[in-house]
Design a protein around this motif. Structure first.
Motif, PDB file in Angstrom:
ATOM      1  N   ASP A  14       0.851  -1.187   0.000  1.00 15.50           N
ATOM      2  CA  ASP A  14       0.000   0.000   0.000  1.00 15.50           C
ATOM      3  C   ASP A  14       0.889   1.241   0.000  1.00 15.50           C
ATOM      4  N   GLY A  43       0.396  -3.983   3.342  1.00 17.92           N
ATOM      5  CA  GLY A  43      -1.047  -4.094   3.464  1.00 17.92           C
ATOM      6  C   GLY A  43      -1.454  -5.545   3.597  1.00 17.92           C
ATOM      7  N   LYS A  96      -1.537  -1.175  -4.156  1.00 12.74           N
ATOM      8  CA  LYS A  96      -2.622  -0.196  -4.136  1.00 12.74           C
ATOM      9  C   LYS A  96      -2.029   1.169  -3.815  1.00 12.74           C
TER      10      LYS A  96
END
Length: 465
Positions: A14, A43, A96
């Motif tokens: 992340d 993450g 992400k």
């Protein structure tokens, strides 16, 4: 717990790109993010493992990693804090990226569709799972819970090793012997519907029916459905489910479910009952959100290399202030005698807490109150006043001072905002200079009409006579 907590699951990278925005792009109605800073963090199961390690646990993470740039970044971040036993991830590492302007997400970009495919696990993974003192399965639908060898190892754990299973709608059903399943409301609804259960509605009643259904279907000892700000509902076969209420916590909830599952797993690892595990999970999740959540983990990693956000029991006001500042939060403080706590006090504290990310209450000592109010005061000793104040959800900590003014204490706390009641309007506050010397501001808040300790005591004496 002598044996480690083993976290099994899918890891993601992340990345928050955090900046400020004060204008729109001239060629499209989108914000221009300036002074951007990259804040990477693990993450998925990586965040759960990191939170457990930051709380002082010995942790082994069993996951799958690709040999690509995001995978190497993840390994470097994680191996500083725990042992990593990794399978090969087929395909790119899931990544992400969130672009944020202040506290607002502007866009999210997802890349990498890597999967953990069946194959041999090797002795390192096998030994890690076999030697676990407790297991947290953090399923993010990327193949770790479908891996047949991993599932076999999880099904063959030593008797008495508790397993907490944090599910995913795209994941797999838990193996036999799982002690606690921890879906959120949406996940529980999807899992029950996928099994053909016709359970409609929302709220506690629907959550309870879904929890009981999932518990019966998979032979689970307990199903804890997390309810966000309402806490978590434990369905464990009892006649009535157990609700663990949450303390109010504002902020980004990203990662709160991981924090909940870690807290529950730690209690079960020590032999605690399900009710205690769920209560601790709720407490940890609330503190996690209040501390800045996953975004604060990224900031902590960047600044100190540590992910410690969850406060230790016994944390004092100065620890809370330091933690809040490290997470980029706003420190609010207020002060007074708080003798015979009344509705006016509560209103002031509620409004004060909304101004920032923690509220520290500076409380006059007994001697200080006597000097201000006379020999008959305080009615309630300082230790009891502090205990009552700290029981309020809006108060993060209370600290006693013995001086005539709170200025020496504020010199140490250095709050961003110092709150007093509007009854001090037009009054020169001796502590204001101290607050402003450290770039803080003094704010007056409205008071509830007719509420004061002095008036309450006068009324009580009048009634008694």
């Amino acid at each position: 717990m002598s044996a480690p907590l083993v976290v099994v699951g899918d890891v993601l990278l992340d990345i928050d790109i955090v900046g400020t925005s004060s204008r729109l792009c001239p060629d499209a109605p989108v914000p221009v993010v300036e002074q951007a800073e990259e804040r990477p963090r693990p993450g998925g199961a990586g965040l759960a493992a990191l939170l457990a390690a930051a709380a002082g646990r010995e942790v082994v993470l069993v996951t799958a990693l690709a040999d690509d740039e995001p995978g190497r970044r993840l390994r470097a971040m994680l191996e500083r804090h725990m042992e990593v036993a990794a399978l090969h991830l087929h395909g790119g590492t899931p990544c992400k990226l969130r672009i944020r302007a202040g506290e607002q997400s502007v866009a999210r970009l997802d890349a990498g569709e890597g999967q953990a495919l069946d194959g041999p696990v090797g002795p390192r993974v096998a030994d890690a799972i076999a030697g676990a003192g407790a297991v947290l399965v953090s399923d993010y639908g990327r193949g770790m819970t479908r891996h047949r060898a991993v599932r076999s190892l999880l099904g063959d754990l030593r008797p008495g090793v508790p397993v907490v299973w944090d599910p995913h709608p795209r994941g797999e059903p838990p193996v036999h012997g799982v002690r606690l399943l921890t879906p959120n409301e949406e996940e529980a609804a999807r899992l029950a519907a996928a099994d053909g259960a016709d359970i409609t509605g929302t709220g506690l009643s629907a959550a309870g029916r879904r929890g009981r259904h999932l518990g019966r279907k998979w032979g689970l000892e307990g199903v804890a459905i997390t309810l966000g700000a309402e806490g978590a509902l434990l369905c464990d076969g009892s006649e009535a489910p157990f609700l663990a209420p949450a303390e109010p916590a504002r902020g980004d909830s990203c990662g709160a479910g991981d924090s909940f599952a870690v807290g529950a797993a730690e209690v079960l690892a020590e032999g605690g009952p399900l009710t205690a595990a769920v209560s601790e999970g709720v407490r940890r999740a609330s503190e996690f959100v209040r501390s800045g959540a996953a975004a604060a983990v990224a900031a902590q990693l960047a600044e100190t290399g540590s992910a410690r956000l969850v406060p230790e029991r016994g944390e004092d006001a100065f620890d809370i202030v330091e933690r809040t500042r490290r997470a980029g939060g706003t420190v609010v403080a207020t002060g007074g005698c708080f003798d015979l706590l009344h509705a006016g006090h509560v209103s002031l504290l509620q409004h004060a807490r909304r101004l920032g990310d923690c509220l520290i209450v500076c409380v006059n000592s007994d001697a200080s109150v006597r000097r201000r109010k006379g020999p008959s005061r305080p009615v309630t000793p300082a230790a009891d006043r502090v205990r009552v104040l700290e029981a309020l959800s809006d108060v993060d900590a209370a600290v006693v001072f013995d001086d005539d003014t709170p200025a020496p204490l504020l010199e140490r706390l250095r709050p961003d905002i110092w709150v007093k009641g509007a009854d001090y309007a037009g009054t020169a506050l001796p502590e204001a200079e101290t607050v402003r010397a450290h770039n803080g501001e003094v704010v007056l808040l409205p008071m509830l009409e007719g509420r004061s300790t002095t008036r309450l005591l006068s009324t009580t004496k009048g009634n008694a006579s």
